[in-house]
Design a protein around this motif. Structure first.
Motif, short mmCIF file in Angstrom:
data_model
loop_
_atom_site.label_atom_id
_atom_site.label_comp_id
_atom_site.label_asym_id
_atom_site.label_seq_id
_atom_site.Cartn_x
_atom_site.Cartn_y
_atom_site.Cartn_z
N ARG A 42 0.80 -1.22 0.00
CA ARG A 42 0.00 0.00 0.00
C ARG A 42 0.84 1.27 0.00
NH1 ARG A 42 -4.18 0.82 4.73
NH2 ARG A 42 -2.24 0.89 5.85
N LEU A 43 1.86 1.34 0.81
CA LEU A 43 2.63 2.57 0.95
C LEU A 43 4.04 2.40 0.43
CD1 LEU A 43 1.58 3.57 4.58
CD2 LEU A 43 0.69 4.45 2.44
N THR A 44 4.55 3.48 -0.13
CA THR A 44 5.96 3.50 -0.49
C THR A 44 6.65 4.47 0.45
OG1 THR A 44 5.59 5.24 -2.11
CG2 THR A 44 5.48 2.97 -2.91
N HIS A 45 7.93 4.28 0.64
CA HIS A 45 8.70 5.11 1.56
C HIS A 45 9.90 5.69 0.85
CE1 HIS A 45 6.51 2.25 4.11
NE2 HIS A 45 6.37 3.27 4.90
N MET A 46 10.30 6.89 1.28
CA MET A 46 11.51 7.49 0.71
C MET A 46 12.72 6.61 1.01
SD MET A 46 10.84 11.60 1.40
CE MET A 46 11.79 11.53 2.87
N ILE A 47 12.77 6.09 2.22
CA ILE A 47 13.84 5.18 2.62
C ILE A 47 13.19 3.90 3.15
CG2 ILE A 47 15.76 4.79 4.21
CD1 ILE A 47 16.18 7.83 4.25
N ASP A 48 13.57 2.78 2.61
CA ASP A 48 13.08 1.47 3.04
C ASP A 48 14.32 0.58 3.15
OD1 ASP A 48 11.99 -1.02 3.42
OD2 ASP A 48 10.42 -0.76 1.92
N TRP A 49 14.93 0.57 4.32
CA TRP A 49 16.20 -0.13 4.55
C TRP A 49 15.94 -1.31 5.47
CZ3 TRP A 49 19.48 -0.69 8.90
CH2 TRP A 49 20.79 -1.08 8.61
N ARG A 50 16.27 -2.51 5.02
CA ARG A 50 16.04 -3.72 5.80
C ARG A 50 17.31 -4.56 5.76
NH1 ARG A 50 10.04 -4.73 5.37
NH2 ARG A 50 9.30 -2.88 4.30
N ARG A 51 17.75 -5.00 6.94
CA ARG A 51 18.96 -5.82 7.02
C ARG A 51 18.77 -6.92 8.04
NH1 ARG A 51 19.69 -3.61 3.04
NH2 ARG A 51 21.38 -2.30 2.37
N ARG A 52 19.38 -8.05 7.75
CA ARG A 52 19.44 -9.16 8.71
C ARG A 52 20.84 -9.20 9.27
NH1 ARG A 52 17.19 -14.18 5.48
NH2 ARG A 52 18.84 -13.44 4.14
N LEU A 53 20.93 -9.40 10.57
CA LEU A 53 22.22 -9.44 11.26
C LEU A 53 22.34 -10.75 12.01
CD1 LEU A 53 22.01 -5.87 12.82
CD2 LEU A 53 23.13 -6.49 10.68
N GLY A 54 23.54 -11.27 12.05
CA GLY A 54 23.77 -12.49 12.81
C GLY A 54 24.97 -12.32 13.72
N PHE A 55 24.78 -12.68 14.97
CA PHE A 55 25.84 -12.65 15.97
C PHE A 55 25.87 -14.02 16.63
CE2 PHE A 55 24.17 -8.29 15.76
CZ PHE A 55 25.31 -7.62 15.39
N GLY A 56 26.64 -14.93 16.07
CA GLY A 56 26.64 -16.29 16.60
C GLY A 56 25.27 -16.92 16.37
N ARG A 57 24.64 -17.36 17.45
CA ARG A 57 23.29 -17.94 17.35
C ARG A 57 22.20 -16.88 17.27
NH1 ARG A 57 22.70 -22.78 21.64
NH2 ARG A 57 24.34 -24.14 20.87
N LEU A 58 22.50 -15.68 17.67
CA LEU A 58 21.51 -14.60 17.71
C LEU A 58 21.29 -14.05 16.30
CD1 LEU A 58 19.75 -12.79 19.50
CD2 LEU A 58 21.72 -11.27 19.71
N ARG A 59 20.06 -14.12 15.83
CA ARG A 59 19.70 -13.59 14.52
C ARG A 59 18.73 -12.43 14.74
NH1 ARG A 59 22.36 -14.73 10.34
NH2 ARG A 59 20.55 -14.65 9.04
N LEU A 60 19.04 -11.29 14.17
CA LEU A 60 18.23 -10.09 14.32
C LEU A 60 17.90 -9.52 12.95
CD1 LEU A 60 20.36 -8.30 17.04
CD2 LEU A 60 18.27 -9.60 17.43
N TYR A 61 16.88 -8.67 12.91
CA TYR A 61 16.62 -7.91 11.70
C TYR A 61 16.39 -6.46 12.10
CZ TYR A 61 11.61 -8.12 12.78
OH TYR A 61 10.39 -8.00 13.38
#
Length: 73
Positions: A42-61
């Motif tokens: 529905r919506l567009t954004h001027m900035i749409d930044w998405r990243r996945r991060l991994g620190f050992g077993r810990l997975r974040l986004y």
């Protein structure tokens, strides 16, 4: 009675289901599913930044969305 028109995403969703299950949805349920698919684009954004991060077993986004505020003041 002819089948109501449906969007391409809803059609693909229903085609992926067993026929008896796809035929069991009520009109209200189909409208709710259609709304869900519509909200995804529905919506567009001027900035749409998405990243996945991994620190050992810990997975974040991380998600950063920047756009004009369209809500009434």
């Amino acid at each position: 009675m002819p089948a109501p028109e449906r969007s391409a995403p809803l059609g693909r969703f229903l085609d992926a289901l067993p026929h008896d299950l796809a035929a069991s949805f009520s009109d209200a349920q189909l409208r709710a599913i259609e709304l869900h698919f519509g909200m995804r684009h529905r919506l567009t954004h001027m900035i749409d930044w998405r990243r996945r991060l991994g620190f050992g077993r810990l997975r974040l986004y991380v998600v950063l969305l920047v756009g004009r505020d369209r809500h009434p003041a």
